[in-house]
Design a protein around this motif. Structure first.
Motif, PDB file in Angstrom:
ATOM      1  N   ASP A 103      42.178  53.330 -13.761  1.00  0.00           N
ATOM      2  CA  ASP A 103      42.912  52.060 -13.763  1.00  0.00           C
ATOM      3  C   ASP A 103      44.063  52.033 -12.771  1.00  0.00           C
ATOM      4  N   LEU A 371      46.296  60.630 -22.262  1.00  0.00           N
ATOM      5  CA  LEU A 371      45.756  59.279 -22.095  1.00  0.00           C
ATOM      6  C   LEU A 371      45.720  58.539 -23.431  1.00  0.00           C
ATOM      7  N   THR A 372      45.256  59.223 -24.460  1.00  0.00           N
ATOM      8  CA  THR A 372      45.145  58.550 -25.753  1.00  0.00           C
ATOM      9  C   THR A 372      46.490  58.432 -26.459  1.00  0.00           C
ATOM     10  N   LEU A 373      47.456  59.281 -26.087  1.00  0.00           N
ATOM     11  CA  LEU A 373      48.780  59.230 -26.717  1.00  0.00           C
ATOM     12  C   LEU A 373      49.798  58.503 -25.844  1.00  0.00           C
ATOM     13  N   MET A 374      49.317  57.735 -24.876  1.00  0.00           N
ATOM     14  CA  MET A 374      50.224  56.930 -24.034  1.00  0.00           C
ATOM     15  C   MET A 374      51.274  57.798 -23.348  1.00  0.00           C
ATOM     16  N   ASP A 375      50.826  58.948 -22.817  1.00  0.00           N
ATOM     17  CA  ASP A 375      51.675  59.877 -22.074  1.00  0.00           C
ATOM     18  C   ASP A 375      52.737  60.551 -22.941  1.00  0.00           C
ATOM     19  N   LEU A 376      52.486  60.634 -24.245  1.00  0.00           N
ATOM     20  CA  LEU A 376      53.361  61.403 -25.129  1.00  0.00           C
ATOM     21  C   LEU A 376      53.106  62.884 -24.895  1.00  0.00           C
ATOM     22  N   LEU A 469      51.178  57.326 -32.623  1.00  0.00           N
ATOM     23  CA  LEU A 469      50.180  57.518 -31.583  1.00  0.00           C
ATOM     24  C   LEU A 469      49.196  58.625 -31.947  1.00  0.00           C
ATOM     25  N   ALA A 473      44.861  58.604 -32.396  1.00  0.00           N
ATOM     26  CA  ALA A 473      44.228  59.248 -31.242  1.00  0.00           C
ATOM     27  C   ALA A 473      42.713  59.299 -31.412  1.00  0.00           C
TER      28      ALA A 473
END
Length: 645
Positions: A103, A371-376, A469, A473
């Motif tokens: 993306d 990716l699944t944790l929004m960059d956490l 998050l 996941a």
């Protein structure tokens, strides 16, 4: 001329051009084109491998570049091991990046830069001359700067890119000084016989003659300077400070640069010119052994207190590269004997290959999690992900047990062999303290590796989700994870090729070596396994459940020192850069201003005098005659005064 070897690095160079030009108009093609050209590099590497095996001779093609510096390719067994690894791991990372960077609006720039980076890395590997090696080395550094700062709109990423570029320049300066000393020492000597002084083939085949010509001490100084270059690129103490901050780049960049390729370039440099180190004064290879072993333990201590998942892996990389360098350092002459010889290069390169597989796997697993944790990235806010992301975390588990050298994973064979070699080195040194330190650091590093690895894994995988998050996941599509499976398999089974790998690499040497693995007492060889059991038990007891969340944070002085990374960043930034360098720059600036002021005053006075003199140039002959008479009169008066005196 054997052309296939040239296309090992030319192919991704073409990919760089295609990814950027075509990708500007069709974004989705950029990653595909980059992956295809890197796949071709892998094919050319494998074809060349069979060619060298069949002929029994290295591929050496070069042309005179300028004066007595030749440019071309030199491909032997050691080269091919590195080239196949770089192209294979780079291909897997590029395939995963098709999803990871899917993306991003500038993905065509990303894939162009990664292709150029891969071309630079492969060019470095096959270079026939240290000058060409250094130019590709610098290209790799430039691409690292661009990729770390790819998301330049993030202040931390831009700052990390600059830090990486500046710190690695310190090592690069040492590298180029080492080359200059070697070149000036050899240029014009009879041993060249038409060869280029910095030709890699000449260096590795005539190293003993070079030592006799320029002296072992001078050659040792050259070797240590080259080691300085390796320390900068391979993030060894104290030039390791750039890698943790470099984690601000895309995770696929971390996997590509900081796991398998660029950070191992320094190890490859030392392995490539190992004969120089071998025939130099003993302090050269001991410097390699002590630097690598100390860094392995040093970085492991910091890994124990870091919470960012990518930074934990970064310190792990620093530590594991220490093992590789130390192994090469054990190949030196100790007390008149050669306990390991060129086999040390084989041990180090074997761990380099194994590490590339499992570390790239771990970084890409981390990328899937981010990716699944929004960059956490904080492991304290994860937890329970094995239930939420079973495929990804299982792959991560394979990487973790390999990193910790759990039998029978590949790292069990590679890392434990290096620790055994350290004990052989200790015995060969006459059981001196200096000979004992490498084994102590490396064995301690094995315990630290187990502790920080399972601390990270248990926090991420077990317990209950500790954030919203983490609660939501999920695994990426299985097709996306296929490259990770291709890395997980060799991480588990590469141990079966350990002995054939050693025999293959050792055949490329002109040095004496001992075939086979070091033999050590059983009690000593079991030390890493004992540490492994202790580490797993301790970390599971603390982090296997949520017990650790109820523990009070450490506040003792030792923890504060380690948590602040031994204040090296403070030393380099606040003391050296902002005070010493800035103060010195200010002093030079003041001196320059004063010097310039004096120059300006002299210039103004000269201009004023010239303006006065110009008035005399009126063009009237009578005026010139009057001035001449006055001048003559003044001269006679002065002469008369001097005569009277």
């Amino acid at each position: 001329m054997y052309w296939y070897a040239w296309f090992i690095f030319i192919s991704p160079l073409i990919g760089f051009v295609l990814s950027y030009t075509v990708g500007r108009y069709h974004r989705w093609t950029a990653g595909v084109l980059a992956s295809i050209t890197i796949f071709l590099s892998l094919v050319f590497s494998i074809i060349t491998f069979f060619h060298v095996r069949a002929t029994g001779q290295p591929v050496y093609n070069s042309v005179e570049w300028f004066y007595n510096i030749h440019a071309g390719v030199y491909v032997d067994q050691l080269t091919l091991v590195m080239a196949i690894m770089v192209s294979f791991v780079s291909l897997m990372i590029h395939l995963f990046a098709l999803y990871y960077m899917g993306d991003d609006p500038n993905k065509h720039v990303y894939f162009a830069e990664t292709s150029l980076f891969t071309a630079g890395m492969l060019g470095l590997v096959v270079a026939s001359n240290l000058v060409l090696f250094f130019l590709f080395w610098e290209l790799v550094g430039l691409c690292s700067y661009l990729l770390i700062g790819f998301w330049f709109f993030k202040p931390n990423a831009a700052s990390a890119a600059k830090k990486a570029f500046i710190v690695t320049r310190v090592g690069d300066l040492l590298f180029i000084v080492g080359m200059a000393v070697l070149y000036t020492s050899l240029n014009g000597t009879s041993i060249l016989n038409g060869a280029s002084p910095l030709s890699i083939q000449f260096i590795i085949t005539k190293a003993q003659l070079i030592a006799l010509t320029i002296g072992k001490v001078k050659l040792g100084i050259v070797a240590v300077l080259l080691l300085g270059g390796a320390a900068g690129k391979s993030s060894q103490f104290p030039l390791h400070v750039w890698i943790p901050d470099a984690m601000e780049g895309p995770t696929t960049v971390s996997a590509l640069i900081h796991a398998a390729t660029m950070v191992t370039a320094g190890v490859y440099l030392v392995a490539r010119v190992f004969p120089l180190f071998y025939y130099a004064a003993p302090f050269a290879l001991y410097s390699v052994a002590i630097l690598g072993s100390f860094t392995a333990a040093f970085a492991g201590t910091i890994g124990l207190v870091v919470n960012d998942i990518k930074r934990i892996l970064a310190y792990s990389t620093i530590s594991q590269i220490g093992y590789m360098l130390a192994a090469i350092g054990f190949g030196g002459i100790v007390s008149g004997s050669t306990p390991i010889g060129y086999a040390g290069v084989a041990y180090g390169m074997y761990h380099l290959i194994v590490h590339a597989m499992f570390k790239a796997l771990l970084f890409m697993c981390a990328g899937a999690i981010l990716l699944t944790l929004m960059d956490l990235r904080d492991t304290r806010e994860m937890g329970g992900l094995w239930r939420k992301m079973p495929v990804t975390i299982t792959l991560m588990f394979i990487g973790a047990i390999t990193l910790a050298a759990v039998p029978p994973t590949a790292a069990y064979y590679s890392k434990d062999t290096i620790i055994d070699a350290a004990w052989v080195y200790f015995i060969a040194s006459g059981k001196t303290v200096a000979g004992f330190l490498p084994w102590f650091f490396l064995s301690t590093g094995a315990l630290l590796t187990t502790l920080y690895t399972f601390r990270m894994f248990f926090r991420v995988a077990l317990g209950k989700p500790r954030s919203y998050l983490a609660e939501h996941a999920r695994d990426p599509p299985v097709l996306v994870l296929v490259p990770l499976f291709f890395l997980a398999i060799p991480s588990l089974i590469l141990g079966i090729v350990q002995r054939p790998f050693y025999s293959y690499v050792e055949q490329s040497s002109v040095l004496p070596h001992l075939v086979g693995l070091p033999v050590v007492p059983l009690a000593v060889s079991l030390v890493p396994e004992i540490y492994l059991v202790i580490g797993v038990v301790v970390t599971y007891f603390i982090y296997g459940t949520d017990r650790w969340t109820r523990m009070k944070p450490f506040r003792n002085p030792a923890y504060v020192i380690v948590r602040n990374k031994y204040f090296l960043d403070y030393l380099f930034t606040r003391v050296i850069a902002e005070r010493a360098v800035t103060g010195l720059s200010g002093a030079f600036y003041s001196f320059e201003n004063r010097y310039n002021s004096g120059v300006d005053t002299t210039g103004k006075a000269t201009l004023s005098l010239s303006a006065l003199v110009r008035r005399l140039q009126s063009g009237v002959v009578e005026n010139y005659f009057v001035v001449m008479v006055i001048g003559i009169a003044v001269v006679f008066v002065i002469m008369e005064i001097l005569r009277v005196i």
